[in-house]
Design a protein around this motif. Structure first.
Motif, PDB file in Angstrom:
ATOM      1  N   ALA A  53       0.811  -1.220   0.000  1.00 38.37           N
ATOM      2  CA  ALA A  53       0.000   0.000   0.000  1.00 38.37           C
ATOM      3  C   ALA A  53       0.841   1.265   0.000  1.00 38.37           C
ATOM      4  CB  ALA A  53      -0.938  -0.014   1.199  1.00 38.37           C
ATOM      5  N   ALA A  62      -4.148   1.172  -3.335  1.00 39.25           N
ATOM      6  CA  ALA A  62      -4.782   0.375  -2.282  1.00 39.25           C
ATOM      7  C   ALA A  62      -5.430   1.335  -1.288  1.00 39.25           C
ATOM      8  CB  ALA A  62      -3.751  -0.507  -1.608  1.00 39.25           C
ATOM      9  N   GLU A  95      -0.072  -5.996   1.524  1.00 37.41           N
ATOM     10  CA  GLU A  95      -0.325  -4.561   1.347  1.00 37.41           C
ATOM     11  C   GLU A  95      -0.024  -3.791   2.623  1.00 37.41           C
ATOM     12  OE1 GLU A  95      -4.035  -4.309  -1.842  1.00 37.41           O
ATOM     13  OE2 GLU A  95      -4.372  -3.817   0.245  1.00 37.41           O
TER      14      GLU A  95
END
Lengths: 537, 404, 401
Positions: C7, C75, C258
């Motif tokens: 992310a 994300a 992530e």
């Protein structure tokens, strides 16, 4: 006729520093600038407040000046300096012997350079190339916002009676028997020409100092040296990251508010107005930059920009990167023009010192013996926590500190009052940089705001991720409502001009996500808005 | 997975249209999307070409232009099909290819399109006596005073009035046109009541931001029935309700005709057998999934949507099939000095060249894949923004690609 | 895939296009939430002023509609969750947050007492009637998920598995273990029918999804480390980990990586499959046991948001259709509950407003059964429409003789 004791020519850091210094010493001073403030090298640079580390080998006098001024700026300019610290990193391809020289140079110049392990370096700067970085030092570099500092200098000057006229171009000088009587100027918007009477004029026009000198009939050796920079969309670095090698192109990364600036190149140009940037310059900067940060090309580039360092060339002196970064003060009394000074060269970090030295000479002429206080008194007061807390109720907390430092105490108070009383003023005109409508309106009303770009420099509207896609319409609309005649009403022209300003910096980096963003700009403003107007033929 | 008759890659206007046409022809269709497509950013009006009579102008285009491959017949059929689909979702469109309809923009200029949502059709503005421009308290992005200033330059003889309604929108985040449209879709009466307070005559017009709901025409109809003056919606900054209505109309049609929509499905390459594409590969966080197909329609868009990418200068790529991409080389040909230029922008001409069935071709004109059709903004050879043809090329190439 | 899917790297891809805002169900339901773009991605750019927190961050339900709407692969929701964790570094959790984040802990406590499940269920009934839930900050309108009399992990040991040879490890997930063990039974039956013996690894923790959305990121990281280490152990043995819970599979396959930006999570993820994803892979390899009774039912399929994210197609629909089922997707958006979001008193109304379209669709009752792969989606549909859905694997299990 308008009158001032001293007319300062040029609204860059040096000119504004002189304006403030003189005003604080009780000298009636007026600054004229042919464009908006800090339109030249004072904002078109990497925003680095040097620790002096960069000059530690080549020019230790400059290095010492830097570290002293660095410490002063941190003290007086809390609202425009971000004390992020700096790091020097030597790569595998860099000369190891230079590292030794540099360490010694720092020590000799009084710059604290702390060696750190590579592990520490990668922890502090996770994106550094693990492949290439071989050693790292921490130094007290900092980032400084040239825009913010400029208007804080203005605010400070105004408190002491200083005056500023932007978009006022010098077109000539009024002299009688080799003695200066006044400066002739032209209003850029109305075309009106008039004279401002004065005893002394200071040519602090930076790259333009040669042109101004010519108007007064004196020769000034100034060589505009163009530096190109790249602004990235995010903070890639947490510190100022310098290459530990002999100073060269593309070897400094500066975290600057929400973005990162990579710079710079060095190229002699005939005209300081030349702020063009090219694909080739961008390529060359990226190529060097990715030695320090391997993934550099994966980061979104917002735009490029360029500014011209005004390098002072004494007769027979060197040009380009080897030219001195030092500054010179010329009393043109020696050229047969009494009351006319030129100050040229130098660097942003030491603008205050330059101003002090200039003002010492002026004051000596004027018989004013008030000492310089610019190193002690903060540029602006700090916004109180109470006012910040009031603001936090209405707009995203992560915008409050930014807005507070942009606006200063008085304007911030006004903006907060507006936010409290008018819920509609709370909307964000610029969502990328968090600028509320209340703030935009406040700056639109300001007497130095003639076009939307002037509002941009003050607020950062349009300087974030979307590069104007969403805020251009809002800013043009707010400006047409709040701004001054005759420029404000032509909202479509203002809007196009604003986006064209963005476009200039985007064109040379029109690839990757920057290109995607531009496609959005065109879809919105050409397809959905038809901002060019007109009907099918 | 059983092979689909047609797999359409891309959920923008071209992809939605291609899927709809294919489904309408009785084919089993999958639509693979990555991101919500560009319709929420668009006005929903379909521009065909910046000419008084787009159909005539299309005939005069150079041979490499996508319209020349598509042909006027497909353009006409596409326009008809498009209007039908919208009508099925209760979203009336006006217009035809032989004329242009003006729309009032959010900056107070007029924009012209061939197919226009009825709610935006400003053809009759010229006959109105007085024009009310209505802003709504707390609604961002709609500046009535600026719109009036600029409209006055087009209609110097008309009377304008700025009005401001309070629909109780304040008290929360910044309200966009989309938010207001959402609020009004569940309570049309607040807007109807607000508009009724204006002193509007039968010969007057009201201009409002695009807030007549987010689906179909029902909000507009409910409000319109209570007022005699004509009410026009403008374009707006994204997210744009007029574009969203169109997107929802298409999705509704696709769902009702059994098209499977796979979201978040990033296609990374094709499965290829000689000159035949037999499927596409979707990459997820850890593995790949093959979607088999008899025919593939590439509607991945241009640079904006990632249908064409360019990480390095002079190296644009079509990332799925690695098709040859036409582009102007060199910095000097890549873009113009002016953003709003009097010439097409080079970068925007970048794209894929095709045969008349919209199958990709290489430099020698050879067809690269027999059952792959390229539609929409990834077609090369013209600047769709400059020539105002983005929507028209999208729907007509989609129609051609799906029926070829 | 590279580490660029973490992310922290993706925020830079945001073009500020507003697609996430146009598709956020929470924004459509209420005016307070400023929207995905202005929380995760915007904060990412502004991370130099860490002291500040976006006040409306609490409204994000982590349904991930924004991630799916994003044309640039940001994300978004994970960036929001990272921001939320920052927030809780300086702000205390409420009792309700503690409860809804720690369902696994509560489940274990219940199981330690004799007749714990019965008492806990009675207790929850009382709690609801007496308004205690409401006082705690939980949605009093809602039934808390009832504890099954025997958790799946206990039930599992009593199942006589017929298959030998090939093995998979089942990641049960808390909801199936504590509340719907019948889904677990169906899972084992289906896998057995396909020649797989189902193993259970009692060392697995809760996947951590409820912890992440409630801002207990450090705890979630501990879960992630433990789970990933175990998954990697199984990977070494060549035994895949399969789960019938879509939120668990998303967490294991994608969100760990992530969120925590460590490569090992990606390596572990490669060994994790959603149940029907796994079955469809068997089918594609020709290893699927198609000795299945024809399924003549008309099924309304609510595809969970967390399945839509995974880019694995609609394997449940494909497989059930193959055997005669008439599967119609509900196409009515997010159900609104989004894990523990809808259990919060202050989010209950939002959650019901978001789900309204789906409830309406379900109430049309033009089908035999509603199916959905996600436990909390099923609860929400039941609560909002009165119609009880089942997991698609239950349909398939019933079709095996």
């Amino acid at each position: 006729m308008e009158k001032a004791t001293v007319v300062v020519i040029g609204g860059g850091a040096t000119g504004l520093g002189i304006l403030r210094d003189l005003s604080m010493r009780g000298v009636k001073a007026l600054l004229v600038e042919k464009n908006d403030l800090v339109n030249g090298a004072s904002s078109r640079y990497h925003g680095l407040l040097h620790s002096g580390g960069r000059y530690a080998v080549k020019d230790q006098e400059a290095a010492r000046e830097c570290i002293i001024e660095n410490q002063i700026m941190r003290k007086i300019g809390k609202s425009c300096v971000e004390p992020c610290g700096g790091m020097f990193t030597r790569l595998d391809i860099d000369d190891e012997a230079y590292e030794e020289l540099w360490v010694k140079g720092c020590k000799d110049s009084g710059i604290e350079a702390t060696p750190i392990t590579l592990d520490e370096a990668f922890k502090l700067e996770p994106r550094l190339s693990r492949k290439h970085v071989k050693s790292a030092y921490l130094v007290p570099d900092a980032a400084v916002d040239g825009f913010r500092m400029a208007w804080q200098l203005v605010d400070s000057s105004k408190r002491y009676g200083g005056q500023v006229k932007t978009y006022t171009e010098v077109i000539g000088f009024d002299t009688v028997n080799g003695e200066l009587r006044g400066v002739k100027v032209r209003d850029q918007f109305t075309g009106e020409e008039y004279e401002i009477g004065c005893d002394i004029a200071v040519n602090a026009a930076g790259g333009w100092a040669g042109f101004v000198g010519k108007l007064a009939g004196v020769e000034i050796g100034v060589q505009p040296d163009k530096g190109t920079l790249i602004a990235f969309n995010q903070r890639i670095v947490n510190h100022v990251v310098n290459r530990l090698h002999k100073s060269s192109d593309g070897d400094i990364f500066v975290p600057h508010g929400s973005i990162t600036i990579l710079g710079t190149s060095s190229m002699s140009v005939p005209n300081p107005e030349d702020t063009s940037t090219s694909r080739a310059e961008v390529e060359s900067l990226l190529k060097i930059g990715e030695q320090t940060f391997e993934d550099l090309r994966d980061f979104r580039i917002l735009r490029t920009f360029a500014g011209s360092r005004p390098l002072y060339i004494p007769p027979g002196g060197a040009v380009g990167r080897s030219a001195s970064r030092g500054f010179a003060i010329v009393d043109h009394d020696n050229d047969g023009l009494k009351g006319f000074f030129t100050i040229v060269g130098g660097k942003f970090t030491t603008y205050r010192l330059m101003a002090e030295k200039m003002c010492n000479q002026i004051c000596a002429k004027l018989g004013n013996d008030t000492p310089c206080r610019t190193a002690e008194e903060p540029l602006v007061e700090e916004v109180s926590q109470e006012d910040k807390d009031r603001a936090k109720k209405f707009f995203p907390s992560y915008g409050v500190n930014l807005a507070a430092t942009r606006l200063g105490v008085d304007r911030f108070k006004k903006v907060v009052e507006r936010l409290e009383s008018d819920p509609e003023s709370r909307e964000l005109v610029c969502e990328c940089e968090n600028v509320t409508r209340a703030e935009a309106e406040e700056i639109c009303k300001d007497d130095t705001s003639f076009i939307v770009n002037d509002v941009r420099r003050r607020t950062r509207i349009g300087m974030g991720t979307c590069q104007g896609n969403f805020c251009a319409l809002r800013a043009a609309a707010v400006f047409s409502e709040m701004g001054v005649e005759p420029t404000a009403k032509d909202s479509l022209a203002r809007l196009r001009e604003f986006l064209q300003g963005r476009w200039k910096g985007i064109r040379p980096v029109l690839l990757g996500r920057t290109l995607r963003e531009t496609e959005m700009t065109r879809a919105i403003y050409e397809l959905s808005m038809n901002v060019k107007g007109g009907a099918p033929q | 997975m059983k092979p689909f008759d047609v797999i359409v890659i891309g959920g923008g206007l071209a992809g939605l249209m291609a899927a709809a046409v294919a489904a309408d022809n009785g084919q089993r269709v999958a639509l693979l999307t990555y991101g919500s497509g560009s319709l929420p950013l668009a006005s929903g009006a379909i521009d065909f070409l910046n000419a008084k009579a787009p159909d005539v102008a299309i005939k005069n285009l150079p041979a490499h232009h996508p319209y020349k491959k598509i042909g006027l017949k497909a353009c006409d059929a596409a326009a008809k099909f498009f209007v039908d689909i919208a009508a099925k979702a209760d979203l009336p469109y006006n217009g035809r290819l032989s004329a242009q309809i003006p729309i009032v923009t959010a900056v107070g200029t007029l924009k012209y399109s061939a197919l226009v949502p009825e709610s935006m059709d400003a053809s009759n503005l010229v006959n109105k006596k007085k024009i009310f421009v209505v802003e709504i308290k707390g609604l961002k992005d709609f500046y009535a005073a600026m719109i009036v200033d600029n409209l006055k330059k087009i209609f110097p003889d008309k009377t304008f009035e700025v009005a401001k309604l309070d629909l109780n929108l304040l008290g929360g985040r910044d309200i966009t046109c989309m938010d207001a449209a959402q609020i009004i879709s569940v309570n049309e009466q607040i807007l109807a009541d607000g508009l009724k307070t204006l002193d509007v005559g039968d010969d007057d017009a009201i201009i409002i931001p695009p807030i007549f709901g987010l689906e179909g025409n029902s909000s507009r109809a409910a409000i319109k029935s209570q007022l005699r003056a004509e009410i026009l919606e403008t374009t707006c900054l994204p997210p744009s309700p007029t574009g969203i209505r169109l997107q929802r109309a298409f999705i509704k049609y696709l769902q009702s005709s059994g098209v499977r929509i796979f979201e978040n499905s990033k296609v990374v390459r094709g499965v290829v057998d000689g000159k035949k594409v037999t499927g596409v590969v979707v990459e997820n966080s850890v593995r790949e999934k093959v979607f088999p197909a008899r025919k593939v329609i590439l509607a991945t868009g241009g640079f904006y949507s990632g249908g064409i990418t360019m990480r390095d200068f002079d190296q644009p790529r079509e990332p799925i099939f690695d098709l040859p991409v036409f582009f102007p080389t060199g910095a000097e040909n890549w873009s113009n000095e002016q953003l709003f230029s009097d010439e097409p922008q080079g970068f925007s001409m970048t794209g894929i060249f095709t045969d008349e069935s919209l199958r990709p071709i290489d430099e020698s004109g050879e067809i690269l894949f027999e059952n792959l059709h390229v539609v929409g903004a990834n077609l090369g050879g013209s600047d769709f923004v400059f020539e105002r043809s983005a929507g028209g090329v999208a729907i007509s190439s989609a129609y051609k690609g799906a029926t070829s | 895939m590279s580490d660029k899917t973490q992310a922290i790297f993706t925020g830079d891809r945001c073009l500020s296009c507003t697609s996430c805002m146009a598709n956020c169900p929470v924004m459509a339901a209420i005016k307070d939430y400023r929207g995905p773009k202005l929380v995760g991605p915007a904060h990412g750019r502004m991370h130099f002023s860490q002291e500040d927190i976006e006040a409306t961050l609490e409204f994000c339900s982590n349904c991930k509609s924004c991630d799916r709407a994003c044309p640039s692969g940001v994300a978004v929701s994970t960036l929001n969750m990272l921001q939320r964790a920052e927030y809780y570094k300086t702000h205390p959790h409420t009792q309700a947050e503690d409860m809804i984040a720690h369902g696994e802990r509560a489940g274990k406590m219940v199981r330690m007492m004799p007749f714990g499940a019965t008492f806990a269920n009675i207790g929850m009934e009382f709690g609801k009637t007496l308004g205690i839930f409401s006082k705690l900050g939980l949605a009093g309108e809602r039934d808390m998920p009832a504890y099954a009399s025997t958790p799946f992990k206990d039930l599992y040991s009593r199942i006589k598995q017929t298959a030998g040879g090939k093995k998979i490890v089942m990641f049960t997930g808390c909801f199936i273990n504590d509340n719907e063990p019948q889904v677990g039974e169906a899972f084992v039956k289906v896998m057995n029918a396909n020649g797989y013996e189902v193993l259970i690894d009692k060392g697995f923790n809760c996947c951590g999804s409820p912890l992440v959305v409630t801002g207990y990121l450090d705890e979630a990281k501990q879960h992630a480390d433990n789970n990933a280490d175990r998954i990697l152990e199984w990977k070494k043995k060549g035994i895949p980990v399969v789960t019938p819970c879509t939120s668990c599979s998303l967490m294991l396959k994608e969100e760990y990586h992530e969120l925590f930006a460590e490569h090992k999570f990606h390596e572990a993820a490669e060994n994790v499959y959603d149940a029907f994803e796994f079955l469809e892979i068997l089918q594609e390899r020709g290893e699927f046991n198609d000795n299945v009774k024809p399924i003549s039912q008309k099924l309304l399929y609510h595809v969970p948001c967390h399945l839509k994210c995974q880019a694995i197609g609609l394997p449940a629909a494909n497989i059930l259709e193959e055997f005669g089922a008439n599967v119609q997707t509900a196409d009515a958006g997010c159900c609104g509950i989004s894990g523990n979001y809808g259990f919060r008193k202050d989010k209950y109304d939002i959650s019901m407003k978001i789900g309204a379209k789906l409830f309406e669709r379900v109430k049309r009752k033009d089908f035999d059964k509603v199916i959905s792969d996600c436990g909390t989606c099923r609860m929400q549909i039941h609560h909002g429409s009165g119609i009880k859905p089942c997991h698609p694997i239950e349909i398939l299990a019933a079709a095996y003789q």
